[in-house]
Scaffold this active site. Structure first.
Site, PDB file in Angstrom:
ATOM      1  N   SER A 155      36.058  17.636  10.555  1.00  0.00           N
ATOM      2  CA  SER A 155      35.444  16.407  10.046  1.00  0.00           C
ATOM      3  C   SER A 155      35.198  16.561   8.555  1.00  0.00           C
ATOM      4  O   SER A 155      35.094  17.683   8.050  1.00  0.00           O
ATOM      5  CB  SER A 155      34.092  16.182  10.733  1.00  0.00           C
ATOM      6  OG  SER A 155      33.377  15.146  10.091  1.00  0.00           O
ATOM      7  N   TYR A 168      25.555  19.101  13.321  1.00  0.00           N
ATOM      8  CA  TYR A 168      26.949  18.634  13.370  1.00  0.00           C
ATOM      9  C   TYR A 168      27.734  19.212  12.182  1.00  0.00           C
ATOM     10  O   TYR A 168      28.838  19.733  12.356  1.00  0.00           O
ATOM     11  CB  TYR A 168      26.976  17.101  13.336  1.00  0.00           C
ATOM     12  CG  TYR A 168      28.359  16.497  13.487  1.00  0.00           C
ATOM     13  CD1 TYR A 168      28.967  16.413  14.731  1.00  0.00           C
ATOM     14  CD2 TYR A 168      29.047  15.995  12.383  1.00  0.00           C
ATOM     15  CE1 TYR A 168      30.233  15.843  14.873  1.00  0.00           C
ATOM     16  CE2 TYR A 168      30.297  15.423  12.513  1.00  0.00           C
ATOM     17  CZ  TYR A 168      30.890  15.345  13.757  1.00  0.00           C
ATOM     18  OH  TYR A 168      32.147  14.780  13.891  1.00  0.00           O
ATOM     19  N   LYS A 172      31.033  21.792  12.190  1.00  0.00           N
ATOM     20  CA  LYS A 172      32.346  21.438  11.628  1.00  0.00           C
ATOM     21  C   LYS A 172      32.732  22.396  10.507  1.00  0.00           C
ATOM     22  O   LYS A 172      33.908  22.730  10.344  1.00  0.00           O
ATOM     23  CB  LYS A 172      32.328  19.988  11.143  1.00  0.00           C
ATOM     24  CG  LYS A 172      32.173  18.970  12.288  1.00  0.00           C
ATOM     25  CD  LYS A 172      33.333  19.079  13.273  1.00  0.00           C
ATOM     26  CE  LYS A 172      33.230  18.070  14.408  1.00  0.00           C
ATOM     27  NZ  LYS A 172      34.383  18.118  15.324  1.00  0.00           N
ATOM     28  N   TYR A 213      28.626   1.902   8.139  1.00  0.00           N
ATOM     29  CA  TYR A 213      29.937   2.222   7.557  1.00  0.00           C
ATOM     30  C   TYR A 213      30.665   0.974   7.057  1.00  0.00           C
ATOM     31  O   TYR A 213      31.399   1.037   6.065  1.00  0.00           O
ATOM     32  CB  TYR A 213      30.782   3.025   8.553  1.00  0.00           C
ATOM     33  CG  TYR A 213      30.288   4.447   8.698  1.00  0.00           C
ATOM     34  CD1 TYR A 213      30.118   5.253   7.569  1.00  0.00           C
ATOM     35  CD2 TYR A 213      29.972   4.985   9.939  1.00  0.00           C
ATOM     36  CE1 TYR A 213      29.650   6.562   7.675  1.00  0.00           C
ATOM     37  CE2 TYR A 213      29.508   6.293  10.062  1.00  0.00           C
ATOM     38  CZ  TYR A 213      29.347   7.069   8.922  1.00  0.00           C
ATOM     39  OH  TYR A 213      28.878   8.361   9.034  1.00  0.00           O
TER      40      TYR A 213
HETATM   41  N1  LIG Z   1      34.965   9.213  14.894  1.00  0.00           N
HETATM   42  C1  LIG Z   1      34.843   9.766  13.715  1.00  0.00           C
HETATM   43  O1  LIG Z   1      34.549   9.088  12.705  1.00  0.00           O
HETATM   44  C2  LIG Z   1      35.075  11.237  13.530  1.00  0.00           C
HETATM   45  C3  LIG Z   1      35.088  11.717  12.224  1.00  0.00           C
HETATM   46  C4  LIG Z   1      35.314  13.068  11.997  1.00  0.00           C
HETATM   47  C5  LIG Z   1      35.526  13.914  13.068  1.00  0.00           C
HETATM   48  N2  LIG Z   1      35.484  13.432  14.342  1.00  0.00           N
HETATM   49  C6  LIG Z   1      35.741  14.387  15.420  1.00  0.00           C
HETATM   50  O2  LIG Z   1      36.841  13.981  16.177  1.00  0.00           O
HETATM   51  C7  LIG Z   1      36.710  14.432  17.526  1.00  0.00           C
HETATM   52  C8  LIG Z   1      36.853  13.247  18.474  1.00  0.00           C
HETATM   53  O3  LIG Z   1      35.827  12.323  18.192  1.00  0.00           O
HETATM   54  P1  LIG Z   1      35.847  10.802  18.645  1.00  0.00           P
HETATM   55  O4  LIG Z   1      35.409   9.992  17.493  1.00  0.00           O
HETATM   56  O5  LIG Z   1      37.128  10.489  19.341  1.00  0.00           O
HETATM   57  O6  LIG Z   1      34.622  10.837  19.661  1.00  0.00           O
HETATM   58  P2  LIG Z   1      34.463  10.283  21.150  1.00  0.00           P
HETATM   59  O7  LIG Z   1      33.046  10.506  21.488  1.00  0.00           O
HETATM   60  O8  LIG Z   1      35.035   8.927  21.268  1.00  0.00           O
HETATM   61  O9  LIG Z   1      35.397  11.267  21.968  1.00  0.00           O
HETATM   62  C9  LIG Z   1      35.087  12.636  22.134  1.00  0.00           C
HETATM   63  C10 LIG Z   1      35.760  13.120  23.403  1.00  0.00           C
HETATM   64  O10 LIG Z   1      35.412  14.482  23.604  1.00  0.00           O
HETATM   65  C11 LIG Z   1      35.029  14.641  24.951  1.00  0.00           C
HETATM   66  N3  LIG Z   1      34.109  15.765  25.115  1.00  0.00           N
HETATM   67  C12 LIG Z   1      32.824  15.833  24.692  1.00  0.00           C
HETATM   68  N4  LIG Z   1      32.288  16.998  25.085  1.00  0.00           N
HETATM   69  C13 LIG Z   1      33.234  17.659  25.770  1.00  0.00           C
HETATM   70  C14 LIG Z   1      33.264  18.897  26.451  1.00  0.00           C
HETATM   71  N5  LIG Z   1      32.191  19.701  26.499  1.00  0.00           N
HETATM   72  N6  LIG Z   1      34.413  19.286  27.064  1.00  0.00           N
HETATM   73  C15 LIG Z   1      35.503  18.483  27.027  1.00  0.00           C
HETATM   74  N7  LIG Z   1      35.525  17.284  26.407  1.00  0.00           N
HETATM   75  C16 LIG Z   1      34.401  16.884  25.791  1.00  0.00           C
HETATM   76  C17 LIG Z   1      34.371  13.339  25.321  1.00  0.00           C
HETATM   77  O11 LIG Z   1      34.307  13.174  26.715  1.00  0.00           O
HETATM   78  C18 LIG Z   1      35.273  12.341  24.632  1.00  0.00           C
HETATM   79  O12 LIG Z   1      36.379  12.017  25.417  1.00  0.00           O
HETATM   80  C19 LIG Z   1      35.341  15.097  17.611  1.00  0.00           C
HETATM   81  O13 LIG Z   1      35.487  16.484  17.461  1.00  0.00           O
HETATM   82  C20 LIG Z   1      34.603  14.524  16.408  1.00  0.00           C
HETATM   83  O14 LIG Z   1      33.589  15.363  15.945  1.00  0.00           O
HETATM   84  C21 LIG Z   1      35.264  12.104  14.585  1.00  0.00           C
END
Ligand SMILES: NC(=O)c1ccc[n+]([C@@H]2O[C@H](COP(=O)([O-])OP(=O)(O)OC[C@H]3O[C@@H](n4cnc5c(N)ncnc54)[C@H](O)[C@@H]3O)[C@@H](O)[C@H]2O)c1
Length: 264
Positions: A155, A168, A172, A213
């Site tokens: 991230s 968080y 990361k 945002y």
């Molecule tokens: N959305 C954003 O703006 C953003 C920005 C930077 C980084 N990220 C990163 O991208 C990744 C995906 O995020 P997202 O936005 O799709 O979030 P989201 O919450 O929509 O999806 C996250 C997924 O991870 C799964 N998950 C959570 N804990 C878990 C576990 N213990 N074991 C297996 N699966 C698990 C959830 O069930 C879900 O399907 C994350 O690592 C998040 O930190 C997201």
């Protein structure tokens, strides 16, 4: 002896929805056979598998909590057996804090949860998969896109201090070092390791802070004035997965609309 099977194979964690789903679908477009890991929602995971098939690939869902050591072992064994090989591991699963709390107030419970899921899980999952990948390389097994690769979704929080979610940010930032460590360790086997660093992406994770945002985008907080989409991350991971960055390892790919730029 080398054995090349036609279908490339990937394991994507947390792929039921959001960015993970976007990645799985883009890998599907490249014809990947995808192990869709999910934590709880099997219907969403099956929906993702159907989308991967629609895109031209194939897949199956595997339930596993990546923060559990026992689940990680089962996940890797089951994925490797069904896939035949693991050409690409995508560490995507991650969580935001349940509640944002100032670092002068935030508690240990949230810290432990985030480190366990966001950092310890991927660190030890990568260890298990890397051992499999080394064995594949040594046995001459290779997919159509070449040697195995590992991609971790971190991230912009890896280097951006948000004082209301320190746990968080630290998780990361840890993934950035994890990428460097595995890149340095696995290069001798031809296994490249990458960090994909998303900016603000429209998923369930960010739906609760949409207003904030929207406003920041309007004010020009990053040069490309729009939300990122899961497919933006998926396309970056797909480029890595088909071998388009062969002479790069330990590399950070920012997929953030230019947020990381410093301007004057
Ligand atoms: N959305 C954003 O703006 C953003 C920005 C930077 C980084 N990220 C990163 O991208 C990744 C995906 O995020 P997202 O936005 O799709 O979030 P989201 O919450 O929509 O999806 C996250 C997924 O991870 C799964 N998950 C959570 N804990 C878990 C576990 N213990 N074991 C297996 N699966 C698990 C959830 O069930 C879900 O399907 C994350 O690592 C998040 O930190 C997201």
């Amino acid at each position: 002896m080398s054995s090349i099977t036609q279908q490339p194979a990937a394991l994507v964690t947390g792929a039921g929805r959001g960015i993970g789903r976007g990645i799985a679908v883009e890998l599907g477009r490249l014809g990947f056979y995808v192990a869709v890991n999910y934590a709880g929602n099997s219907a969403a995971a099956e929906e993702c598998v159907a989308l991967v098939r629609d895109a031209g690939g194939d897949g199956f869902a595997i339930k596993a909590d990546i923060s559990s050591g026992r689940d990680r072992v089962r996940l890797v064994e089951e994925a490797a057996e069904k896939l035949g090989r693991i050409d690409v591991l995508v560490n995507n699963a991650g969580v935001a804090p349940t509640e944002r709390a100032d670092i002068l107030e935030a508690g240990e419970e949230s810290f432990d949860r985030l480190i366990s899921i966001n950092l310890k899980g991927p660190y030890f999952l990568t260890q298990l998969v890397a051992r499999k990948m080394i064995a594949q390389v040594e046995s001459g097994a290779a997919g159509p896109f070449g040697p195995p690769r590992i991609v971790t979704v971190s991230s912009m929080s890896a280097y951006t201090a948000s004082t209301n979610r320190g746990d968080y940010c630290i998780s990361k930032a840890g993934l950035a070092m994890m990428t460097a460590l595995y890149a340095a360790r696995l290069a001798e086997y031809g296994i490249n390791v990458y960090e994909v660093r998303p900016g603000v992406i429209a998923t369930d994770m960010t739906s609760g802070v949409k207003g904030k945002y929207d406003e920041l985008i309007e004010q020009g907080a990053w040069p490309i004035k729009r939300w990122g989409a899961p497919s933006d991350i998926g396309r970056a991971v797909a480029a890595i997965s088909r071998g388009d960055l062969p002479y790069s390892t330990g590399e950070v790919i920012n997929v953030d609309g230019g947020f990381h730029l410093r301007t004057l």
